[in-house]
Design an enzyme around this catalytic site. Structure first.
Site, PDB file in Angstrom:
ATOM      1  N   ASN A 199       0.839  -1.204   0.000  1.00 30.53           N
ATOM      2  CA  ASN A 199       0.000   0.000   0.000  1.00 30.53           C
ATOM      3  C   ASN A 199       0.875   1.256   0.000  1.00 30.53           C
ATOM      4  O   ASN A 199       1.952   1.290   0.587  1.00 30.53           O
ATOM      5  CB  ASN A 199      -1.043   0.004   1.122  1.00 30.53           C
ATOM      6  CG  ASN A 199      -0.533  -0.361   2.486  1.00 30.53           C
ATOM      7  OD1 ASN A 199       0.525  -0.992   2.630  1.00 30.53           O
ATOM      8  ND2 ASN A 199      -1.264   0.019   3.510  1.00 30.53           N
ATOM      9  N   ILE A 200       0.387   2.263  -0.725  1.00 29.29           N
ATOM     10  CA  ILE A 200       1.109   3.527  -0.901  1.00 29.29           C
ATOM     11  C   ILE A 200       0.148   4.656  -0.541  1.00 29.29           C
ATOM     12  O   ILE A 200      -0.849   4.869  -1.245  1.00 29.29           O
ATOM     13  CB  ILE A 200       1.593   3.684  -2.364  1.00 29.29           C
ATOM     14  CG1 ILE A 200       2.464   2.479  -2.766  1.00 29.29           C
ATOM     15  CG2 ILE A 200       2.357   4.994  -2.532  1.00 29.29           C
ATOM     16  CD1 ILE A 200       2.785   2.413  -4.255  1.00 29.29           C
ATOM     17  N   GLU A 201       0.442   5.332   0.570  1.00 33.80           N
ATOM     18  CA  GLU A 201      -0.491   6.360   1.064  1.00 33.80           C
ATOM     19  C   GLU A 201      -0.058   7.761   0.619  1.00 33.80           C
ATOM     20  O   GLU A 201       1.014   7.948   0.050  1.00 33.80           O
ATOM     21  CB  GLU A 201      -0.598   6.246   2.588  1.00 33.80           C
ATOM     22  CG  GLU A 201      -1.139   4.878   2.979  1.00 33.80           C
ATOM     23  CD  GLU A 201      -1.338   4.688   4.476  1.00 33.80           C
ATOM     24  OE1 GLU A 201      -0.760   5.461   5.262  1.00 33.80           O
ATOM     25  OE2 GLU A 201      -2.083   3.766   4.827  1.00 33.80           O
ATOM     26  N   CYS A 243      -4.273   0.742  -2.278  1.00 32.93           N
ATOM     27  CA  CYS A 243      -4.069  -0.514  -1.545  1.00 32.93           C
ATOM     28  C   CYS A 243      -3.056  -1.413  -2.251  1.00 32.93           C
ATOM     29  O   CYS A 243      -2.856  -1.327  -3.466  1.00 32.93           O
ATOM     30  CB  CYS A 243      -5.384  -1.281  -1.442  1.00 32.93           C
ATOM     31  SG  CYS A 243      -6.640  -0.499  -0.438  1.00 32.93           S
ATOM     32  N   GLU A 262      -3.235  -4.550  -3.022  1.00 33.83           N
ATOM     33  CA  GLU A 262      -3.799  -5.420  -4.061  1.00 33.83           C
ATOM     34  C   GLU A 262      -3.844  -4.707  -5.404  1.00 33.83           C
ATOM     35  O   GLU A 262      -3.490  -5.257  -6.446  1.00 33.83           O
ATOM     36  CB  GLU A 262      -5.229  -5.847  -3.693  1.00 33.83           C
ATOM     37  CG  GLU A 262      -5.339  -6.681  -2.433  1.00 33.83           C
ATOM     38  CD  GLU A 262      -5.561  -5.851  -1.181  1.00 33.83           C
ATOM     39  OE1 GLU A 262      -4.933  -4.771  -1.032  1.00 33.83           O
ATOM     40  OE2 GLU A 262      -6.354  -6.289  -0.328  1.00 33.83           O
ATOM     41  N   CYS A 322     -10.527  -4.490   0.716  1.00 34.30           N
ATOM     42  CA  CYS A 322     -11.577  -3.463   0.708  1.00 34.30           C
ATOM     43  C   CYS A 322     -12.470  -3.633  -0.528  1.00 34.30           C
ATOM     44  O   CYS A 322     -12.134  -4.366  -1.470  1.00 34.30           O
ATOM     45  CB  CYS A 322     -10.956  -2.068   0.753  1.00 34.30           C
ATOM     46  SG  CYS A 322     -10.371  -1.481  -0.843  1.00 34.30           S
ATOM     47  N   CYS A 342     -10.877  -2.745  -3.999  1.00 33.57           N
ATOM     48  CA  CYS A 342      -9.961  -3.795  -4.496  1.00 33.57           C
ATOM     49  C   CYS A 342     -10.753  -4.995  -5.006  1.00 33.57           C
ATOM     50  O   CYS A 342     -10.390  -5.604  -6.021  1.00 33.57           O
ATOM     51  CB  CYS A 342      -8.984  -4.222  -3.412  1.00 33.57           C
ATOM     52  SG  CYS A 342      -7.729  -2.965  -3.098  1.00 33.57           S
TER      53      CYS A 342
HETATM   54  N1  THU Z   1      -5.254  -1.597   2.780  1.00 29.74           N
HETATM   55  C1  THU Z   1      -4.700  -2.381   1.807  1.00 29.74           C
HETATM   56  O1  THU Z   1      -3.659  -2.044   1.220  1.00 29.74           O
HETATM   57  N2  THU Z   1      -5.327  -3.555   1.518  1.00 29.74           N
HETATM   58  C2  THU Z   1      -6.357  -4.072   2.221  1.00 29.74           C
HETATM   59  O2  THU Z   1      -6.811  -5.168   1.905  1.00 29.74           O
HETATM   60  C3  THU Z   1      -6.950  -3.308   3.325  1.00 29.74           C
HETATM   61  C4  THU Z   1      -6.480  -1.908   3.466  1.00 29.74           C
HETATM   62  C5  THU Z   1      -4.545  -0.357   3.142  1.00 29.74           C
HETATM   63  C6  THU Z   1      -5.181   0.938   2.753  1.00 29.74           C
HETATM   64  C7  THU Z   1      -4.507   1.882   3.735  1.00 29.74           C
HETATM   65  O3  THU Z   1      -3.238   2.246   3.235  1.00 29.74           O
HETATM   66  C8  THU Z   1      -4.305   1.040   4.981  1.00 29.74           C
HETATM   67  O4  THU Z   1      -4.391  -0.308   4.550  1.00 29.74           O
HETATM   68  C9  THU Z   1      -5.319   1.293   6.088  1.00 29.74           C
HETATM   69  O5  THU Z   1      -6.620   1.205   5.609  1.00 29.74           O
END
Ligand code: THU
Length: 133
Positions: free
Chosen positions: A42-44, A53, A55, A86, A89
């Protein structure tokens, strides 16, 4: 690569996650039918909704590399139960995965839940649904 190694790859790639806001690293490993592996974390972003996310990062990497056919995906996070992807995804997965594509959801205690695409997102909106326009 077998299921166990795909899961280990998803766990390892969590270390690359860019998560200064949630501090919740997630890793994904995607296998093509030809056996190639694409990873994602994941890259915020400071503008939170722009974040992506793990995935979707893995899927978009593979798609942008010309891949279209996938056999399995593993997703890992430090959750009590195997991490549930989520809704966004799930929809992106349903665009590219077969209904019987296996998705291995796991946590760091190695609790693994393997489900199919159809189980993860039943009755999903599909390309064919656009034909009524
Ligand atoms: N996130 C994912 O990368 N994949 C998931 O299946 C659930 C949530 C990430 C999004 C965000 O960067 C962090 O988790 C918190 O929600």
């Amino acid at each position: 690569m077998n299921k166990r190694d795909l899961i280990s790859t998803a766990v390892e790639i969590r270390e690359k996650a860019y998560v200064p806001y949630s501090k919740f690293p997630v890793g994904a490993a995607l296998k093509t039918t030809s056996g190639k592996i694409y990873t994602g974390c994941n890259i915020e972003n400071a503008a939170y909704p722009v974040s992506c996310c793990a995935e979707r990062v893995a899927i978009f990497k593979a798609i942008s590399d010309g891949e279209r056919d996938f056999s399995e995906m593993a997703v890992a996070a430090d959750t009590k139960r195997p991490v549930p992807p989520c809704g966004s995804c799930r929809q992106v997965m349903s665009e590219f995965f077969h209904s019987d594509t296996a998705i291995h959801l796991t946590n760091l205690d190695n609790d693994v839940k393997t489900i199919t695409m159809e189980e993860l997102l039943p009755f999903s909106f599909q390309q064919d649904d656009l034909t009524g326009l």
